[in-house]
Design an enzyme around this catalytic site. Structure first.
Site, short mmCIF file in Angstrom:
data_model
loop_
_atom_site.label_atom_id
_atom_site.label_comp_id
_atom_site.label_asym_id
_atom_site.label_seq_id
_atom_site.Cartn_x
_atom_site.Cartn_y
_atom_site.Cartn_z
N ASN A 269 0.85 -1.19 0.00
CA ASN A 269 0.00 0.00 0.00
C ASN A 269 0.89 1.24 0.00
O ASN A 269 2.02 1.20 0.48
CB ASN A 269 -0.88 0.01 1.25
CG ASN A 269 -1.83 1.19 1.27
OD1 ASN A 269 -2.43 1.54 0.25
ND2 ASN A 269 -1.97 1.84 2.42
N HIS B 114 0.76 5.14 1.40
CA HIS B 114 -0.01 6.00 2.32
C HIS B 114 0.65 7.38 2.36
O HIS B 114 1.87 7.49 2.56
CB HIS B 114 -0.03 5.39 3.73
CG HIS B 114 -0.76 6.25 4.70
ND1 HIS B 114 -2.13 6.30 4.74
CD2 HIS B 114 -0.31 7.13 5.63
CE1 HIS B 114 -2.50 7.17 5.67
NE2 HIS B 114 -1.41 7.69 6.23
N SER C 181 4.67 6.89 2.25
CA SER C 181 5.31 5.63 2.64
C SER C 181 4.70 4.47 1.86
O SER C 181 3.48 4.40 1.72
CB SER C 181 5.05 5.34 4.13
OG SER C 181 5.39 6.43 4.94
C1 GRF Z 1 -2.36 8.59 -3.05
O1 GRF Z 1 -1.95 9.87 -2.67
C2 GRF Z 1 -2.02 7.58 -2.01
O2 GRF Z 1 -1.05 7.98 -1.12
C3 GRF Z 1 -3.30 7.37 -1.26
O3 GRF Z 1 -4.33 7.62 -2.18
C4 GRF Z 1 -3.87 8.49 -3.19
C5 GRF Z 1 -4.29 7.90 -4.49
O4 GRF Z 1 -4.12 8.79 -5.55
N1 GRF Z 1 -3.35 6.04 -0.71
P1 GRF Z 1 -4.28 8.30 -7.05
O5 GRF Z 1 -5.66 7.67 -7.17
O6 GRF Z 1 -3.19 7.32 -7.32
O7 GRF Z 1 -4.18 9.53 -7.88
#
Ligand code: GRF
Length: 220
Positions: free
Chosen positions: A114, A116, A143
């Protein structure tokens, strides 16, 4: 990139929204910077822009619409069945806004990544960009971590770090953080494919030893 495998590693991507992280991964697959067979992109949200991005790259899409299941357990069962049928070596969460079931995390343990938007273990949960500003933090970032049942708790592989400026707001931070995400997610995936990073007993093994601190990439 030489993996030494006979066939490409199979992966699925789960997302809920715009999918810009997916796009960066797709671009790196096209550029052969990552050697991966991304077999399917799955969303809980039928109108996620990320599904369009997958279709444009000729990748199969699946929708497991959370709202169409009366029981939460049925949603989780359907998601697990879909993913299991893809037989993935790697599950990439890229802006997937649902909490996975413990059963899902246990079944695919060690193969779910994942991203985050915070410097974990700080700022788990939502609205991270605004929260770091509210707290007057000097640094922010993102991260990539292995997923375990506890939310945003899995061991961290790599982080992107930037210095917050006085003029930053939540929107500018989001943009700066995401630029870094596009680099670190592919880097983590590359390590996973090469086998240089793996999770063992909830700890990260990196090139044969324990990774004590995440790999750090600074904004430049
Ligand atoms: C990202 O910023 C990620 O950190 C979080 O959700 C966002 C997804 O953005 N988990 P995208 O859909 O990839 O533009």
């Amino acid at each position: 990139m030489t993996t030494g495998r006979d066939s490409l590693m199979r992966a699925v991507c789960l997302l809920s929204g715009s999918g810009t992280n997916l796009q960066a991964i797709l671009d790196n697959i096209s550029a052969k910077k990552i050697e991966l067979d991304l077999t399917s992109v799955i969303s809980d949200n039928p109108i996620a822009m990320g599904l369009e991005r997958a279709r444009s790259s000729g990748i199969k899409t699946g929708v497991i619409d959370y709202k169409s299941y009366a029981k939460k357990a049925d949603y989780h069962a359907a998601l697990k069945e879909y993913v299991a049928n893809e037989n993935p070596d790697l599950i990439i969460l890229a802006g997937y806004m649902r909490i996975l079931s413990d059963d899902f995390c246990d079944t695919f343990k060690g193969s779910i990544l994942n991203i985050h938007p915070s410097l974990l273990p700080k700022y788990k949960g939502l609205d991270t960009h605004q929260r770091v500003i509210n707290e007057g933090e000097a640094y922010h970032g993102s991260s990539v971590h292995f997923v375990i049942p506890e939310l945003d708790e899995g061991p961290c592989i790599i982080q992107y770090r930037l210095k917050i400026s006085l003029t930053d707001d939540a929107e500018s931070l989001k943009n700066r953080v995401q630029k870094g995400e596009y680099k670190i997610y592919s880097e983590a995936i590359r390590h996973f494919i090469l086998g240089t990073i793996k999770m063992e007993n909830d700890k990260i093994m990196y090139k044969g030893g324990h990774l004590v601190k995440p790999i750090l990439i600074e904004e430049n």
